[in-house]
Design a protein around this motif. Structure first.
Motif, PDB file in Angstrom:
ATOM      1  N   GLN A  89      16.026  -1.312   0.931  1.00  0.00           N
ATOM      2  CA  GLN A  89      15.496  -2.586   0.444  1.00  0.00           C
ATOM      3  C   GLN A  89      16.584  -3.395  -0.254  1.00  0.00           C
ATOM      4  O   GLN A  89      16.643  -4.625  -0.126  1.00  0.00           O
ATOM      5  CB  GLN A  89      14.342  -2.332  -0.530  1.00  0.00           C
TER       6      GLN A  89
ATOM      7  N   GLN B 248       5.018   6.063   1.861  1.00  0.00           N
ATOM      8  CA  GLN B 248       6.273   5.322   1.917  1.00  0.00           C
ATOM      9  C   GLN B 248       6.031   3.846   2.205  1.00  0.00           C
ATOM     10  O   GLN B 248       6.707   2.976   1.652  1.00  0.00           O
ATOM     11  CB  GLN B 248       7.194   5.920   2.992  1.00  0.00           C
TER      12      GLN B 248
ATOM     13  N   VAL C 270       7.305   0.780  -0.182  1.00  0.00           N
ATOM     14  CA  VAL C 270       8.115  -0.359   0.264  1.00  0.00           C
ATOM     15  C   VAL C 270       7.416  -1.676  -0.069  1.00  0.00           C
ATOM     16  O   VAL C 270       8.044  -2.633  -0.537  1.00  0.00           O
ATOM     17  CB  VAL C 270       8.392  -0.253   1.783  1.00  0.00           C
TER      18      VAL C 270
ATOM     19  N   LEU D  63      14.925   4.662   0.725  1.00  0.00           N
ATOM     20  CA  LEU D  63      14.178   3.442   1.019  1.00  0.00           C
ATOM     21  C   LEU D  63      14.503   2.343   0.012  1.00  0.00           C
ATOM     22  O   LEU D  63      14.550   1.158   0.368  1.00  0.00           O
ATOM     23  CB  LEU D  63      12.680   3.718   1.037  1.00  0.00           C
TER      24      LEU D  63
ATOM     25  N   PRO E 186       9.533   2.901   6.957  1.00  0.00           N
ATOM     26  CA  PRO E 186       8.752   3.940   6.270  1.00  0.00           C
ATOM     27  C   PRO E 186       8.064   4.829   7.296  1.00  0.00           C
ATOM     28  O   PRO E 186       7.601   4.351   8.338  1.00  0.00           O
ATOM     29  CB  PRO E 186       7.742   3.137   5.437  1.00  0.00           C
TER      30      PRO E 186
END
Length: 337
Positions: A147, A117, A121, A143, A112
Motif C-alpha cells: 500500500q 486481508q 487493505v 500488504l 489480498p
C-alpha cells in the motif's frame, strides 16, 4: 449415497481445479468425506447429502477463483474449504472482486488472499491510522508495504518511512560490528526484503539516497513531525506504551500510519506492558483509526504455519483454564479453613 453434478465448461477449468496429480480434488475429498470424478464434462460428487452440498459449494467457490485468473494452490483451496465449513461461502465473492494493490519489480500483482486481508487493505485505504494485530504469516507487513509503494507511485505521499523497535538495543547490539546503522540493520531486514520485492534493489537504493525511503529504528522517530509520508511501524508488540505514544504523535499532514504486530510474540522484559496492546484498547473508539485483527485463517505461508499457530493457541487456552481452576481451588481451600 447422494450424488450431485457440476458442469465443467472448459478443459483448462478442469485442469486448474484438479491440480497436479489431482491434488486439489484429493484435498476436497478428504475435507468433506466425498468421492469426486469427472465424466463427459461433468464433475460427479457423491457421499452423504450434507457433505456433498458442502463440497459443491467449495467447488463453485474454487471455479470462481479460477475464472478470475487465480491459480489454485494448497493455501487457497484450504481457505475455501474452511470458509465453507464455517458457513461463510457467500463471502468468497469478495476474493473474486479483489483489486491489485501494486505490481512488484518482477511484474507480479500483489492482491489480498483472504477476506481478513481484504478488510485490512480496505481499512488502510479508508483510515489515516490502522493498527493490525495478527499472527506470523498473515501478510501484515507485506500488504502495508505494498500500500505504501502504491501511494508513493501515485504521488499521494512523498516518502515511505518504515521502522521497528530494536528490542535488544542494550548489551547485545553493542557486540555487533559496525556503526549504529549496521548494528540495527538485522532488525530491519524484513522491511528491506519487502521493499526490494516491490521496487527492486536498484530503485530502492536510488529512492533511499534521495530520502524518499527511510528504514530506521524506532528511536530515530523521536522529535520529528512526519508530513506527506506513509509510515509503517512493524513488530509493534515490542514497543512500550511510551514509545507507542511517541510514535503515533509523529503523524503529520497528508500522512498515513500503519502499525503491525503479533501480541503472542512479545519480547519485552518481564513486567513491561506492550504498547500495541494498550493502543488497541485506548484508540478503539477514535474516529479515523481502524483496528484490524487477523487470525490463523489469514496465514498465507506454508499450511503448517496455520497448524502451528492453532496448536499454540489451544495450548495457551488449556494452560489458562488450568491456571483458573487452580486459583479457584486455592480460593476454596483458603475459605474452608
Amino acid at each position: 449415497m447422494y450424488e450431485q453434478s457440476i458442469n465443467i465448461d472448459r478443459m483448462d477449468q478442469a485442469i486448474g481445479l484438479f491440480g497436479s496429480l489431482d491434488h486439489n480434488v484429493r484435498l476436497l475429498e478428504k475435507a468433506f468425506s466425498v468421492t469426486i470424478s469427472v465424466r463427459n464434462g461433468e464433475m460427479k460428487i457423491s457421499g452423504e447429502a450434507e457433505d456433498v452440498s458442502k463440497a459443491v459449494l467449495a467447488v463453485q467457490g474454487l471455479l470462481k477463483l479460477l475464472n478470475s485468473g487465480e491459480t489454485l494452490n494448497d493455501q487457497n483451496v484450504e481457505y475455501v474449504i474452511s470458509m465453507v465449513n464455517d458457513g461463510q461461502e457467500e463471502r468468497l465473492s469478495q476474493l473474486v472482486d479483489r483489486d491489485c494493490i501494486c505490481i512488484t519489480s518482477k511484474g507480479r500483482p500483489v492482491k489480498p488472499k483472504t477476506i481478513g486481508q481484504q478488510n485490512y487493505v480496505q481499512a488502510i485505504r479508508d483510515n489515516t491510522v490502522v493498527l493490525a494485530v495478527g499472527p506470523a504469516g498473515t501478510g501484515k507487513t507485506y500488504l502495508a508495504v505494498a500500500q505504501a509503494v502504491q501511494a508513493f507511485r501515485a504521488k499521494d505521499v512523498n516518502r515511505i518511512i518504515l521502522t521497528r523497535p530494536a528490542v535488544e538495543a542494550g548489551e547485545k547490539l553493542g557486540f555487533l560490528p559496525g556503526d549504529i546503522q549496521q548494528k540495527v540493520d538485522p532488525y530491519l531486514r524484513p522491511l528491506y526484503d519487502a521493499l526490494f520485492d516491490m521496487l527492486g534493489a536498484e530503485n530502492f537504493m536510488k529512492y533511499q539516497e534521495r530520502g524518499n525511503i527511510e528504514v530506521a529504528p524506532l528511536a530515530y522517530m523521536r522529535g520529528r513531525t512526519l508530513d506527506d509520508s506513509f509510515i509503517i511501524l512493524d513488530e509493534a508488540q515490542n514497543t512500550t506504551p511510551e514509545q507507542m505514544k511517541m510514535f503515533l504523535t509523529r503523524l503529520g499532514f497528508n500522512s498515513k500510519v500503519v502499525v503491525t504486530g503479533d501480541i503472542t510474540q512479545i519480547d519485552l522484559a518481564d513486567g513491561k506492558k506492550s504498547g500495541l496492546m494498550e493502543a488497541t484498547a485506548v484508540l478503539k473508539n477514535v474516529e479515523d483509526i481502524a483496528i484490524v485483527t487477523l487470525n490463523e485463517k489469514d496465514v498465507v505461508r506454508h499450511k503448517l504455519v496455520q497448524s502451528i499457530i492453532k496448536a499454540y493457541d489451544q495450548y495457551t487456552q488449556k494452560k489458562n483454564r488450568e491456571a483458573t481452576r487452580r486459583r479457584e481451588y486455592d480460593g476454596k481451600s483458603k475459605s474452608s479453613h
